[in-house]
Scaffold this motif. Structure first.
Motif, PDB file in Angstrom:
ATOM      1  N   GLU A  82     -27.290 -25.571 -18.049  1.00  0.00           N
ATOM      2  CA  GLU A  82     -28.461 -25.123 -18.797  1.00  0.00           C
ATOM      3  C   GLU A  82     -28.156 -23.818 -19.525  1.00  0.00           C
ATOM      4  O   GLU A  82     -28.487 -23.650 -20.707  1.00  0.00           O
ATOM      5  CB  GLU A  82     -29.646 -24.954 -17.848  1.00  0.00           C
ATOM      6  CG  GLU A  82     -30.098 -26.250 -17.181  1.00  0.00           C
ATOM      7  CD  GLU A  82     -31.199 -26.018 -16.161  1.00  0.00           C
ATOM      8  OE1 GLU A  82     -31.621 -24.853 -16.017  1.00  0.00           O
ATOM      9  OE2 GLU A  82     -31.637 -26.997 -15.518  1.00  0.00           O
ATOM     10  N   THR A  83     -27.513 -22.888 -18.806  1.00  0.00           N
ATOM     11  CA  THR A  83     -27.112 -21.628 -19.440  1.00  0.00           C
ATOM     12  C   THR A  83     -26.091 -21.884 -20.535  1.00  0.00           C
ATOM     13  O   THR A  83     -26.119 -21.243 -21.600  1.00  0.00           O
ATOM     14  CB  THR A  83     -26.519 -20.687 -18.384  1.00  0.00           C
ATOM     15  OG1 THR A  83     -27.432 -20.560 -17.297  1.00  0.00           O
ATOM     16  CG2 THR A  83     -26.219 -19.325 -18.970  1.00  0.00           C
ATOM     17  N   HIS A  84     -25.195 -22.828 -20.268  1.00  0.00           N
ATOM     18  CA  HIS A  84     -24.134 -23.169 -21.215  1.00  0.00           C
ATOM     19  C   HIS A  84     -24.729 -23.633 -22.551  1.00  0.00           C
ATOM     20  O   HIS A  84     -24.283 -23.202 -23.630  1.00  0.00           O
ATOM     21  CB  HIS A  84     -23.274 -24.280 -20.599  1.00  0.00           C
ATOM     22  CG  HIS A  84     -22.034 -24.598 -21.369  1.00  0.00           C
ATOM     23  ND1 HIS A  84     -20.766 -24.331 -20.904  1.00  0.00           N
ATOM     24  CD2 HIS A  84     -21.851 -25.161 -22.597  1.00  0.00           C
ATOM     25  CE1 HIS A  84     -19.872 -24.719 -21.783  1.00  0.00           C
ATOM     26  NE2 HIS A  84     -20.510 -25.234 -22.831  1.00  0.00           N
ATOM     27  N   HIS A 176     -13.217 -25.431 -21.424  1.00  0.00           N
ATOM     28  CA  HIS A 176     -12.529 -25.680 -22.694  1.00  0.00           C
ATOM     29  C   HIS A 176     -13.454 -25.377 -23.870  1.00  0.00           C
ATOM     30  O   HIS A 176     -13.035 -24.799 -24.880  1.00  0.00           O
ATOM     31  CB  HIS A 176     -12.061 -27.134 -22.746  1.00  0.00           C
ATOM     32  CG  HIS A 176     -11.079 -27.411 -23.853  1.00  0.00           C
ATOM     33  ND1 HIS A 176     -11.461 -27.571 -25.156  1.00  0.00           N
ATOM     34  CD2 HIS A 176      -9.730 -27.535 -23.840  1.00  0.00           C
ATOM     35  CE1 HIS A 176     -10.400 -27.803 -25.910  1.00  0.00           C
ATOM     36  NE2 HIS A 176      -9.329 -27.782 -25.130  1.00  0.00           N
ATOM     37  N   GLU A 177     -14.717 -25.762 -23.764  1.00  0.00           N
ATOM     38  CA  GLU A 177     -15.677 -25.471 -24.828  1.00  0.00           C
ATOM     39  C   GLU A 177     -15.837 -23.965 -25.031  1.00  0.00           C
ATOM     40  O   GLU A 177     -15.954 -23.481 -26.155  1.00  0.00           O
ATOM     41  CB  GLU A 177     -17.036 -26.091 -24.492  1.00  0.00           C
ATOM     42  CG  GLU A 177     -17.090 -27.595 -24.685  1.00  0.00           C
ATOM     43  CD  GLU A 177     -18.479 -28.156 -24.455  1.00  0.00           C
ATOM     44  OE1 GLU A 177     -19.347 -27.388 -23.975  1.00  0.00           O
ATOM     45  OE2 GLU A 177     -18.702 -29.345 -24.755  1.00  0.00           O
ATOM     46  N   LEU A 178     -15.852 -23.232 -23.920  1.00  0.00           N
ATOM     47  CA  LEU A 178     -16.019 -21.782 -24.029  1.00  0.00           C
ATOM     48  C   LEU A 178     -14.755 -21.093 -24.504  1.00  0.00           C
ATOM     49  O   LEU A 178     -14.815 -20.007 -25.088  1.00  0.00           O
ATOM     50  CB  LEU A 178     -16.425 -21.211 -22.657  1.00  0.00           C
ATOM     51  CG  LEU A 178     -17.784 -21.684 -22.115  1.00  0.00           C
ATOM     52  CD1 LEU A 178     -17.977 -21.155 -20.702  1.00  0.00           C
ATOM     53  CD2 LEU A 178     -18.916 -21.208 -23.019  1.00  0.00           C
ATOM     54  N   GLN A 179     -13.632 -21.717 -24.278  1.00  0.00           N
ATOM     55  CA  GLN A 179     -12.366 -21.084 -24.640  1.00  0.00           C
ATOM     56  C   GLN A 179     -12.147 -21.081 -26.149  1.00  0.00           C
ATOM     57  O   GLN A 179     -11.666 -20.095 -26.720  1.00  0.00           O
ATOM     58  CB  GLN A 179     -11.211 -21.826 -23.952  1.00  0.00           C
ATOM     59  CG  GLN A 179      -9.826 -21.324 -24.354  1.00  0.00           C
ATOM     60  CD  GLN A 179      -8.730 -22.083 -23.634  1.00  0.00           C
ATOM     61  OE1 GLN A 179      -8.459 -21.813 -22.478  1.00  0.00           O
ATOM     62  NE2 GLN A 179      -8.121 -23.048 -24.311  1.00  0.00           N
ATOM     63  N   PHE A 185     -16.286 -25.028 -30.609  1.00  0.00           N
ATOM     64  CA  PHE A 185     -15.230 -25.944 -31.056  1.00  0.00           C
ATOM     65  C   PHE A 185     -15.402 -27.303 -30.398  1.00  0.00           C
ATOM     66  O   PHE A 185     -16.484 -27.645 -29.917  1.00  0.00           O
ATOM     67  CB  PHE A 185     -13.857 -25.342 -30.726  1.00  0.00           C
ATOM     68  CG  PHE A 185     -12.789 -25.762 -31.693  1.00  0.00           C
ATOM     69  CD1 PHE A 185     -12.927 -25.564 -33.052  1.00  0.00           C
ATOM     70  CD2 PHE A 185     -11.632 -26.357 -31.219  1.00  0.00           C
ATOM     71  CE1 PHE A 185     -11.930 -25.947 -33.922  1.00  0.00           C
ATOM     72  CE2 PHE A 185     -10.633 -26.741 -32.093  1.00  0.00           C
ATOM     73  CZ  PHE A 185     -10.785 -26.537 -33.444  1.00  0.00           C
ATOM     74  N   TYR A 186     -14.345 -28.118 -30.356  1.00  0.00           N
ATOM     75  CA  TYR A 186     -14.427 -29.471 -29.820  1.00  0.00           C
ATOM     76  C   TYR A 186     -14.249 -29.476 -28.304  1.00  0.00           C
ATOM     77  O   TYR A 186     -13.783 -28.514 -27.711  1.00  0.00           O
ATOM     78  CB  TYR A 186     -13.339 -30.354 -30.452  1.00  0.00           C
ATOM     79  CG  TYR A 186     -13.435 -30.435 -31.950  1.00  0.00           C
ATOM     80  CD1 TYR A 186     -14.384 -31.263 -32.544  1.00  0.00           C
ATOM     81  CD2 TYR A 186     -12.588 -29.692 -32.755  1.00  0.00           C
ATOM     82  CE1 TYR A 186     -14.474 -31.337 -33.926  1.00  0.00           C
ATOM     83  CE2 TYR A 186     -12.677 -29.754 -34.136  1.00  0.00           C
ATOM     84  CZ  TYR A 186     -13.622 -30.586 -34.716  1.00  0.00           C
ATOM     85  OH  TYR A 186     -13.710 -30.656 -36.073  1.00  0.00           O
ATOM     86  N   SER A 187     -14.577 -30.607 -27.695  1.00  0.00           N
ATOM     87  CA  SER A 187     -14.408 -30.751 -26.245  1.00  0.00           C
ATOM     88  C   SER A 187     -13.020 -31.295 -25.947  1.00  0.00           C
ATOM     89  O   SER A 187     -12.265 -31.660 -26.844  1.00  0.00           O
ATOM     90  CB  SER A 187     -15.460 -31.707 -25.679  1.00  0.00           C
ATOM     91  OG  SER A 187     -15.116 -33.049 -25.989  1.00  0.00           O
ATOM     92  N   ILE A 188     -12.705 -31.399 -24.644  1.00  0.00           N
ATOM     93  CA  ILE A 188     -11.397 -31.926 -24.249  1.00  0.00           C
ATOM     94  C   ILE A 188     -11.245 -33.387 -24.642  1.00  0.00           C
ATOM     95  O   ILE A 188     -10.135 -33.875 -24.813  1.00  0.00           O
ATOM     96  CB  ILE A 188     -11.176 -31.787 -22.729  1.00  0.00           C
ATOM     97  CG1 ILE A 188     -12.290 -32.487 -21.959  1.00  0.00           C
ATOM     98  CG2 ILE A 188     -11.051 -30.343 -22.312  1.00  0.00           C
ATOM     99  CD1 ILE A 188     -12.063 -32.544 -20.457  1.00  0.00           C
TER     100      ILE A 188
END
Length: 702
Positions: A82-84, A176-179, A185-188
């Motif tokens: 939810e925070t994400h 990965h999304e946060l990185q 950006f895109y997901s894994i």
């Protein structure tokens, strides 16, 4: 060495103490059972039933707690999600950093849970081993077979780790999304070619792989080398100083491996012609090829012992012996001496330094790259096996210099003699003798040495269960008994850590399942040697193949080694159990041998090529899986010393080659028209024997 009970108590998380397997209680129960059976107050069948029920209860307690903790972790991830989502809508660097750390906290807690599973897996494996040892039963085989394969098995929760995989995937994807570009950006799933390089996620993946026995091509290939080592050691505990590691020396070590395999197989396409040119029968090629293996049976032992003190001197001796042996092999033609030819091959076999090649990697290469070095050892062997016949196919020229003849028979000897001479010069210039442990200790402070030893002893057991699949039979290098229940004396405990001092000692350390695996290794090496060594005789008799045709066929077989290992290591071994692949491969080898016989119809090229390819590929798959199992279940005492696991496997394979080449020569007395069937029949019998032995020990191959 510490008692496992004390080790378990020390490693337990205080808040989770009531959910661990009660190893101490079960150990006392085993002792009570023994006294009751001895006194006649309890029937063995009742003991088995009671002990099974107790194990089921202990496992259920552990598994339910594990599932509960997975649920808590999943709940935390749902809250973070939810925070994400809110952070992704309005990116804020500080919130991204905070959220990323929260995900890593979940990952660290998951890693703690995996260690919890690891400790319980070790405890279960050890108590089963203790029960079997105390009563002489095969209770562990029965228990694992009945519990692991049941549809409601709680052991499967530990084996499969389905819930753990889901948690790992959620942590990995969100991090990965946060990185990438602060969460925009895109997901894994969109960019699988750019995996997440987060240390927490990598640690979790490594832990899961160790528990589930997941493998990769590199790991699978490295296990072919059967370089036995301490499974408890982690990179942070590596005792090899990075500053003393010498990359050029490793390359020279691998170069020796490559050249030796080229030397072994370069004569195969022409050995029959060479034998006939010296007045012997074509089937004497079996003795010519096998004489190198005969010498290797003895050279493996003294090279293994020599490598305890030095690596440079054995490699120098190996190069000189191979240089002289190849000169003798080449000169035998002009001397018209079959004796000189055989002596040359014997001399080459005396230069077999494969024991040194393995020992250098296990003792002198840092742990962080040891897997790559082991894979390099196997790759060098495979490439040498392919390059040997291919090179023989190119040496189809004939000329004379003074009284020396250079033709397709002698050129392999001349070429290899020159190659070993250049290698010897390079070795003397570039090789750096590794610093041995005794030398390091002499130059160090005694107090520092003692403290280092203590640190190694204390830290070595940290990741034991994560490095082994659940319930494998090799066991943890911890004492089984606590102080109040000690079955063995201090002297015997000390003996249990010493390396084997003879082949007899090493043999006594082999369990029935390991003996069966060595038999399988013997069988596959025997079948492969029959196929390769008699190829020139068989194909020239049935199909009229030239030396070049035989060389191309053998080179193509050799080139299948690495692709097959990629397929098995990356995919098949992760889809099926090793024992399933083992038995299936044996059956396919059996089919390949059976299809190779020349019985009622004219023998054709497709029949020979297809059957040979099926047999060779199946044997190669079998070798990889078999050595993978051996590397995990052999006694830890066989990880060091002269009579180590690598030497035992080498001797088994070398003896197979000797017997196979002798079979070819003996089969020649029946005539070339009967040679094929005469040599395939023993292969078929040994293969059937290995299949039967595998079925008899199947439940212990976990």
């Amino acid at each position: 060495m510490v008692a496992f009970g004390k080790y378990l108590q020390r490693k337990q998380i205080e808040e989770w103490r009531g959910y661990y397997i009660n190893y101490k209680m079960m150990k006392k129960k085993v002792k009570q059972y023994a006294e009751q059976i001895r006194g006649g107050s309890q029937h063995p069948r009742h003991v088995l039933k009671d002990f099974s029920r107790m194990l089921d209860t202990q496992i259920e307690k552990t598994v339910l707690f594990m599932l509960e903790q997975q649920g808590l972790l999943a709940g935390r991830l749902a809250t973070l999600r939810e925070t994400h989502d809110a952070v992704l809508e309005q990116p804020d660097i500080s919130k991204i950093v905070e959220l990323r750390e929260s995900y890593r906290d979940v990952g660290r807690d998951l890693l703690q849970l995996l260690v919890f599973v690891e400790l319980n897996a070790i405890g279960l494996r050890k108590i089963l081993k203790k029960f079997d040892k105390r009563f002489g039963y095969r209770f562990a085989d029965y228990y694992v077979k009945t519990r692991a394969d049941h549809p409601y098995s709680q052991l499967q929760q530990v084996f499969k780790h389905v819930g753990v995989g889901a948690v790992v995937g959620a942590i990995s994807r969100n991090l990965h999304e946060l990185q990438e570009h602060e969460g925009s950006f895109y997901s894994i799933y969109d960019q699988p070619v750019l995996p997440l390089q987060d240390p927490v996620v990598e640690a979790i993946k490594t832990a899961v792989d160790k528990l589930t026995n997941s493998t990769s091509f590199l790991n699978f290939l490295a296990q072919h080398a059967l370089i036995m080592q301490d499974d408890l050691q982690t990179p942070s505990e590596d005792t090899i100083d990075e500053r003393t590691y010498h990359f050029n020396s490793l390359l020279l070590n691998l170069g020796n491996t490559f050249l030796y395999m080229v030397n072994t197989y370069i004569i195969v396409p022409t050995a029959d012609d060479y034998s006939m040119s010296l007045g012997a029968a074509a089937t004497v090629c079996g003795v010519v090829i096998g004489s190198m293996a005969v010498a290797q049976v003895f050279s493996s032992v003294y090279f293994s012992a020599w490598s305890n003190k030095s690596c440079f001197k054995p490699l120098v001796f190996s190069s000189i012996a191979l240089f002289i042996g190849n000169l003798m092999y080449a000169l035998a033609y002009d001397a018209n001496s079959i004796t000189l030819l055989l002596l040359g091959r014997l001399c080459c076999g005396l230069g077999s330094a494969r024991a040194v090649n393995r020992r250098y990697i296990s003792d002198c290469v840092p742990l962080r790259i040891r897997m790559q070095a082991s894979a390099g050892f196997v790759s060098a062997s495979a490439l040498g096996m392919a390059c040997g016949p291919a090179l023989a196919g190119l040496l189809q020229i004939k000329f004379k210099i003074y009284k020396l003849t250079f033709n397709q028979s002698t050129l392999p000897g001349w070429v290899m003699a020159v190659a070993w001479l250049f290698y010897l010069v390079w070795l003397c210039i570039s090789f750096k003798e590794p610093l041995r442990d005794t030398e390091e200790q002499e130059g160090s402070n005694p107090n520092e040495t003692t403290s280092m030893t203590d640190r190694e002893e204390n830290s070595r057991a940290v990741e034991e269960g994560l490095r082994k699949p659940l319930l494998i039979t090799s066991g943890l290098k911890l004492e089984d008994e606590d102080e109040e229940d000690c079955d063995e004396s201090e002297e015997s405990a000390e003996d249990s850590r010493r390396p084997a001092n003879s082949f007899g000692d090493a043999y006594r350390l082999l369990t029935p399942s390991v003996k069966v695996q060595l038999l399988i290794y013997f069988m596959l090496k025997y079948a492969m040697e029959i196929l390769l060594s008699e190829s020139s005789v068989v194909t020239s008799y049935y199909f009229g193949w030239t030396t070049s045709s035989v060389a191309i066929f053998l080179a193509c077989l050799g080139l299948t080694v690495l692709p097959i290992n990629i397929l098995v290591g990356s995919y098949i071994s992760n889809m099926f159990e090793d024992r399933q692949i083992l038995l299936t491969s044996e059956i396919i080898v059996f089919i390949g041998i059976l299809f190779s016989f020349n019985l009622f119809v004219p023998y054709t090229v497709p029949q020979y090529v297809i059957s040979g390819l099926v047999m060779f590929v199946a044997a190669e798959v079998l070798e990889g899986v078999n050595l993978s199992l051996l590397s995990r279940v052999m006694s830890s005492r066989l990880s060091k010393g002269t009579y180590n696991g690598g030497l035992l496997s080498t001797e088994a394979g070398t003896l197979a080659r000797v017997v196979a080449d002798a079979t070819i020569t003996l089969g020649g007395f029946l005539g070339r028209n009967h040679l094929l069937n005469a040599t395939l029949l023993p292969s078929l019998v040994i293969c059937i024997g290995s299949i039967v032995a595998t079925c008899c020990t199947y439940n212990s191959l976990y």
